[in-house]
Write a protein that holds these residues in place. Structure first.
Motif, mmCIF file in Angstrom:
data_model
loop_
_atom_site.group_PDB
_atom_site.id
_atom_site.type_symbol
_atom_site.label_atom_id
_atom_site.label_comp_id
_atom_site.label_asym_id
_atom_site.label_seq_id
_atom_site.Cartn_x
_atom_site.Cartn_y
_atom_site.Cartn_z
ATOM 1 N N TRP A 35 42.538 30.142 11.321
ATOM 2 C CA TRP A 35 41.822 29.051 10.675
ATOM 3 C C TRP A 35 41.384 28.070 11.746
ATOM 4 O O TRP A 35 42.156 27.710 12.634
ATOM 5 N N LEU A 36 40.135 27.621 11.653
ATOM 6 C CA LEU A 36 39.579 26.692 12.636
ATOM 7 C C LEU A 36 39.124 25.418 11.946
ATOM 8 O O LEU A 36 38.371 25.458 10.974
ATOM 9 N N ARG A 37 39.596 24.298 12.458
ATOM 10 C CA ARG A 37 39.094 22.983 12.019
ATOM 11 C C ARG A 37 38.451 22.341 13.226
ATOM 12 O O ARG A 37 39.094 22.083 14.233
ATOM 13 N N ARG A 38 37.147 22.122 13.130
ATOM 14 C CA ARG A 38 36.404 21.565 14.259
ATOM 15 C C ARG A 38 36.603 20.050 14.337
ATOM 16 O O ARG A 38 36.585 19.357 13.323
ATOM 17 N N GLY A 39 36.780 19.578 15.569
ATOM 18 C CA GLY A 39 36.890 18.143 15.775
ATOM 19 C C GLY A 39 35.522 17.496 15.802
ATOM 20 O O GLY A 39 34.513 18.142 16.111
ATOM 21 N N GLY A 40 35.477 16.235 15.477
ATOM 22 C CA GLY A 40 34.210 15.526 15.495
ATOM 23 C C GLY A 40 33.773 15.200 16.906
ATOM 24 O O GLY A 40 34.532 15.308 17.862
ATOM 25 N N GLY A 41 32.525 14.811 17.053
ATOM 26 C CA GLY A 41 31.998 14.435 18.360
ATOM 27 C C GLY A 41 31.045 15.475 18.909
ATOM 28 O O GLY A 41 31.019 16.625 18.474
ATOM 29 N N GLY A 72 38.886 14.025 17.148
ATOM 30 C CA GLY A 72 37.927 14.758 17.965
ATOM 31 C C GLY A 72 38.457 16.017 18.609
ATOM 32 O O GLY A 72 37.857 16.546 19.543
ATOM 33 N N VAL A 73 39.580 16.533 18.119
ATOM 34 C CA VAL A 73 40.195 17.724 18.700
ATOM 35 C C VAL A 73 39.992 18.917 17.768
ATOM 36 O O VAL A 73 40.259 18.821 16.570
ATOM 37 N N HIS A 74 39.519 20.034 18.329
ATOM 38 C CA HIS A 74 39.449 21.272 17.543
ATOM 39 C C HIS A 74 40.862 21.803 17.331
ATOM 40 O O HIS A 74 41.734 21.661 18.204
ATOM 41 N N VAL A 75 41.080 22.448 16.206
ATOM 42 C CA VAL A 75 42.393 23.007 15.903
ATOM 43 C C VAL A 75 42.229 24.462 15.454
ATOM 44 O O VAL A 75 41.468 24.746 14.529
ATOM 45 N N LEU A 76 42.941 25.351 16.129
ATOM 46 C CA LEU A 76 42.959 26.760 15.736
ATOM 47 C C LEU A 76 44.371 27.112 15.284
ATOM 48 O O LEU A 76 45.340 26.823 15.989
ATOM 49 N N ILE A 77 44.463 27.746 14.103
ATOM 50 C CA ILE A 77 45.769 28.107 13.540
ATOM 51 C C ILE A 77 45.771 29.609 13.248
ATOM 52 O O ILE A 77 45.330 30.027 12.172
ATOM 53 N N PRO A 78 46.243 30.427 14.163
ATOM 54 C CA PRO A 78 46.316 31.869 13.874
ATOM 55 C C PRO A 78 47.372 32.158 12.804
ATOM 56 O O PRO A 78 48.406 31.500 12.749
ATOM 57 N N GLU A 79 47.064 33.137 11.969
ATOM 58 C CA GLU A 79 48.069 33.632 11.018
ATOM 59 C C GLU A 79 48.652 34.906 11.595
ATOM 60 O O GLU A 79 47.918 35.791 12.035
ATOM 61 N N GLU A 111 31.714 25.138 22.177
ATOM 62 C CA GLU A 111 32.194 23.840 21.709
ATOM 63 C C GLU A 111 33.594 23.501 22.211
ATOM 64 O O GLU A 111 34.135 22.432 21.913
ATOM 65 N N VAL A 112 34.192 24.417 22.998
ATOM 66 C CA VAL A 112 35.557 24.240 23.476
ATOM 67 C C VAL A 112 35.554 23.965 24.974
ATOM 68 O O VAL A 112 34.867 24.649 25.745
ATOM 69 N N GLU A 113 36.328 22.963 25.399
ATOM 70 C CA GLU A 113 36.561 22.745 26.828
ATOM 71 C C GLU A 113 37.629 23.733 27.288
ATOM 72 O O GLU A 113 38.801 23.600 26.907
#
Length: 199
Positions: A35-41, A72-79, A111-113
């Motif tokens: 699951w990916l939640r994109r950070g703002g910015g 402003g941080v992207h979050v990835l949550i692997p299942e 979109e990822v640093e």
């Protein structure tokens, strides 16, 4: 690994609309999901990978994902395989491989640093994260400041130990001669300095 089937087989909670489902094809034919939640910015952003514990599912991190994204941080949550709606059967090697593959995939996303990816895990998730990161370590250059500091520190410790050894041996030798190579000891114990010193 200990597999809590009664928890892992629960139906996961539906994610908020802002969290999207991603799939990653793996060499063994089992897709890994996350699951990916994109950070703002605008522009590339830092990313945190949240790895749940053995008695959890990915949806347990959804509240965290929303909070991190607000900063402003992207979050990835692997299942993990076999948990929730994820296909496959869980095993340590397979899960570590999936996490490593997600890290590699993140680094290639515009979109990822790539230098600002953090892995955070709970319980078994922490162990999987450590192994996945360890598998992708790259040796730092000779001019890396941490490596330079490490080598300077090692030289200082070596020189300090050498100096201590030399001072200790010099003191022990001086004490030996002061005790045995004097007229009082010779008169008291009946030995001569030539006997003591092997002359």
């Amino acid at each position: 690994m200990l597999f809590p089937r009664w928890i892992a087989s629960q139906r996961p909670v539906a994610p908020p609309a802002s969290i999207e489902l991603l799939r990653l094809a793996r060499p063994d034919g089992v897709d890994s999901i996350a699951w990916l939640r994109r950070g703002g910015g605008d522009g590339p952003r830092p990313t945190i990978v949240l790895l749940h514990g053995n008695a959890m599912l990915a949806n347990h991190w959804f509240d965290w994902a929303v909070e991190f994204a607000a900063d402003g941080v992207h979050v990835l949550i692997p299942e993990f395989r076999g948990y929730g709606d994820a296909p496959g059967s869980p095993s340590r090697d397979a899960i570590v491989g999936d996490v490593a593959a997600w890290l590699a995939a993140l680094r290639s996303r515009p979109e990822v640093e790539p230098e600002r990816i953090v892995v955070y895990g709970r319980w078994s998730g922490a162990a999987f994260g450590v192994d996945a990161v360890r598998a992708q370590r790259v040796e730092v250059g000779e001019d890396n400041p941490f490596r330079v500091a490490e080598e300077a520190g090692a030289r200082w410790i070596e020189q300090s130990l050498d100096a201590y050894r030399d001072a200790r041996d010099c003191w022990a030798e001086a004490m030996f001669y002061a005790l045995y190579d004097n007229p009082a000891a010779e008169a008291m114990f009946g030995w001569s300095d030539k006997q003591v010193l092997g002359q």
